[in-house]
Design an enzyme around this catalytic site. Structure first.
Site, PDB file in Angstrom:
ATOM      1  CG  HIS A   1     -36.863 -45.583  25.252  1.00 55.87           C
ATOM      2  ND1 HIS A   1     -37.156 -46.915  25.470  1.00 55.87           N
ATOM      3  CD2 HIS A   1     -37.319 -45.298  24.003  1.00 55.87           C
ATOM      4  CE1 HIS A   1     -37.775 -47.404  24.399  1.00 55.87           C
ATOM      5  NE2 HIS A   1     -37.887 -46.444  23.498  1.00 55.87           N
TER       6      HIS A   1
ATOM      7  CD  GLU B   1     -44.953 -41.211  16.320  1.00 60.25           C
ATOM      8  OE1 GLU B   1     -44.728 -41.462  15.120  1.00 60.25           O
ATOM      9  OE2 GLU B   1     -45.815 -41.776  17.011  1.00 60.25           O
ATOM     10  CG  ASP B   2     -41.638 -39.123  20.653  1.00 59.34           C
ATOM     11  OD1 ASP B   2     -42.773 -39.123  20.148  1.00 59.34           O
ATOM     12  OD2 ASP B   2     -41.177 -40.057  21.322  1.00 59.34           O
TER      13      ASP B   2
ATOM     14  CG  ASP C   1     -39.172 -49.254  20.940  1.00 57.60           C
ATOM     15  OD1 ASP C   1     -38.868 -48.538  21.911  1.00 57.60           O
ATOM     16  OD2 ASP C   1     -40.170 -49.043  20.215  1.00 57.60           O
TER      17      ASP C   1
ATOM     18  CG  HIS D   1     -36.187 -46.001  18.490  1.00 56.36           C
ATOM     19  ND1 HIS D   1     -35.312 -46.069  19.544  1.00 56.36           N
ATOM     20  CD2 HIS D   1     -37.422 -46.161  19.035  1.00 56.36           C
ATOM     21  CE1 HIS D   1     -35.975 -46.261  20.662  1.00 56.36           C
ATOM     22  NE2 HIS D   1     -37.259 -46.313  20.393  1.00 56.36           N
TER      23      HIS D   1
ATOM     24  CG  ASP E   1     -38.110 -78.563  30.922  1.00 59.51           C
ATOM     25  OD1 ASP E   1     -39.136 -78.554  31.623  1.00 59.51           O
ATOM     26  OD2 ASP E   1     -38.065 -78.091  29.767  1.00 59.51           O
TER      27      ASP E   1
END
Ligand code: MN
Length: 473
Positions: A45, A73-74, A135, A69, A256
């Site tokens: 990811h 948190e993880d 993300d 990133h 279009d």
């Protein structure tokens, strides 16, 4: 996995490469053993996010931050460690992206809160939002692994917040891709309907443009117009659906679905190409849009024209030079010259500062409403008598115009002239109007202005003045 990092590395110099690789290894070991909902190792990811950002030609700090990133948190990673290894900028980017993640969706209120956070992050360092968009893009691509209810919620947030922001930042492909990814989750029935309707048309249109392309090439060559490339661009499904909504479902009126995009080396060649097209095929009146002379508020430049073309088909052409094409693809990122310390926020992003400077309404419903107007409504351009362009939401009035220039001009506004004619200050302006404000220095904003003023800036200032005069609490 190592090979994928190599793809990213090629855009950066040796020192940057080393740091990016270091960040990758750090993230890889921090996420060790973790899996995405798809069952893949977690590192897939952040790597995908970094790849998107490298495509957008973002600077190495952005790439490093994107690799890290999700670590705060993880994983057991601490901000101090990131700061020690990569400096304060990267640490700031990572912690800001982490903060954006904390907000969960709680109906309207949660959405408003999310907006607020996004806007503040944008105003502080636009890179935070660009990382967030990359993300979200990868999350959308892997959304199937989530439970149904969360899928729909997430996709809706993409349509309401993230794709409009991508649009505002001028990153056209990202906006289109986010919308098309979210579309089937949010409106499954409508998606199916339009998909089956359009599939065949797109195919026919593609065959037609394949036939048309060499002909256009031949004509341009004969006229001595230099061409870089000619390509068919297929309209994104979601924007087609939106357009159909405006045309009451009349798909015959969408000219279009497939457009021919002509890329030329410079501005003069754009107009030369336009001349050549019009020489061979008659243009539809009112369908020539010169976004070079009058760029869209998000900075988009191109010439669009729709002509009665071969096989009596109505065909749209989009003409732009290489620079404009780059900008249309990369948006704000095309102006990204962070290394040279050039401020990329120039006029394109004036709206961000406008929002930042503006006293936010405490009521989140009012806040959301004003954002919908300031942010997502179709925009119009109007001009000052000197020819400066003011960017306003559709339906804005001379009062909004006056406040957009200066709050004093708004407060003292008595009358307006639109295209030279005296016009009530309450009447909605149209695109390309030239607006002049006549002031009375003893005048104060009248409470009934609130019945027609559209922009949050005007409304806030009118209320301020009423408060000062004790008209409201
Ligand atoms: Mn993530």
């Amino acid at each position: 996995m190592k090979e994928s990092v190599a793809d990213i590395l090629q855009h950066y110099n040796p020192e940057e490469k080393e740091l990016i690789l270091k960040a990758f290894n750090l993230a890889d070991s921090a996420h060790e053993g973790q899996k995405r909902k798809t069952g893949e190792p977690y590192i897939v990811h952040p790597l995908a996010v970094a790849k998107t950002l490298a495509q957008l030609k973002m600077d190495s700090e952005t790439i490093i931050a994107s690799l890290l990133h999700d670590t705060l948190e993880d994983t057991s990673m601490k901000e101090e460690q990131i700061e020690r290894e990569f400096g304060t900028n990267v640490a700031f980017l990572v912690s800001s992206v982490t903060k954006l993640r904390e907000v969960d969706y709680h109906g309207e209120h949660g959405l408003a809160e999310n907006f607020r956070k996004m806007l503040f992050a944008t105003a502080k360092d636009i890179r935070v939002v660009i990382i967030k968009l990359a993300d979200v893009l990868h999350n959308m691509k892997t959304l199937d692994a989530l439970p149904a209810e969360r899928k729909k919620r997430y996709a809706r947030e993409v349509l309401e917040i993230y794709s409009p922001i991508a649009d505002r930042l001028g990153i056209g492909w990202l906006k289109g891709e986010l919308e098309d990814l979210a579309f089937p989750y949010v409106y499954p029935e409508e998606y199916k309907k339009i998909f089956s309707k359009v599939e065949k048309m797109v195919l026919e249109n593609k065959q037609y443009t394949n036939f048309l392309k060499p002909l256009v090439q031949k004509y341009l060559k004969k006229e001595g117009v230099k061409v870089v490339s000619i390509n068919a661009r297929v309209k994104h499904l979601y924007s087609l659906w939106k357009k159909l909504d405006r045309l009451e479902g009349n798909i015959e009126k969408v000219y279009d679905i497939v457009a021919l995009r002509i890329i030329v080396p410079d501005v003069q060649s754009c107009y030369a190409a336009l001349g050549t097209i019009h020489k061979h095929w008659r243009p539809l009146p009112g369908r020539i849009k010169d976004y070079i002379a009058l760029p869209k508020p998000n900075g988009y430049r191109s010439i669009h024209t729709t002509v009665f073309c071969e096989q009596s088909k109505i065909t749209e052409f989009q003409i732009r030079d290489i620079q404009m094409h780059q900008e249309a693809e990369l948006g704000i990122a095309a102006h990204w010259t962070y290394k040279e310390k050039v401020n990329p926020f120039k006029k394109n992003l004036a709206w961000i500062y406008q929002l930042k400077n503006w006293q936010m309404a405490s009521d989140s419903k009012e806040f959301l409403e004003s954002l919908r107007i300031d942010f997502f409504k179709n925009r119009i351009f109007v001009f000052t008598p000197k020819g400066d362009v003011i960017d306003l939401p559709e339906g804005a009035t001379p009062v909004d115009f006056a406040y957009a220039i200066h709050s004093d001009l708004g407060d003292r506004c008595r009358m307006s002239k639109v295209n030279g004619k005296p016009t009530p200050i309450s009447s909605p302006l149209k695109n390309n109007d030239i607006v002049e404000i006549i002031v009375d220095k003893n005048k104060n904003p009248s409470p009934d202005w609130l019945t027609f003023a559209k922009t949050s800036k005007a409304r806030a200032k009118i209320r301020d003045s009423m408060r000062q005069r004790g008209l409201i609490k």
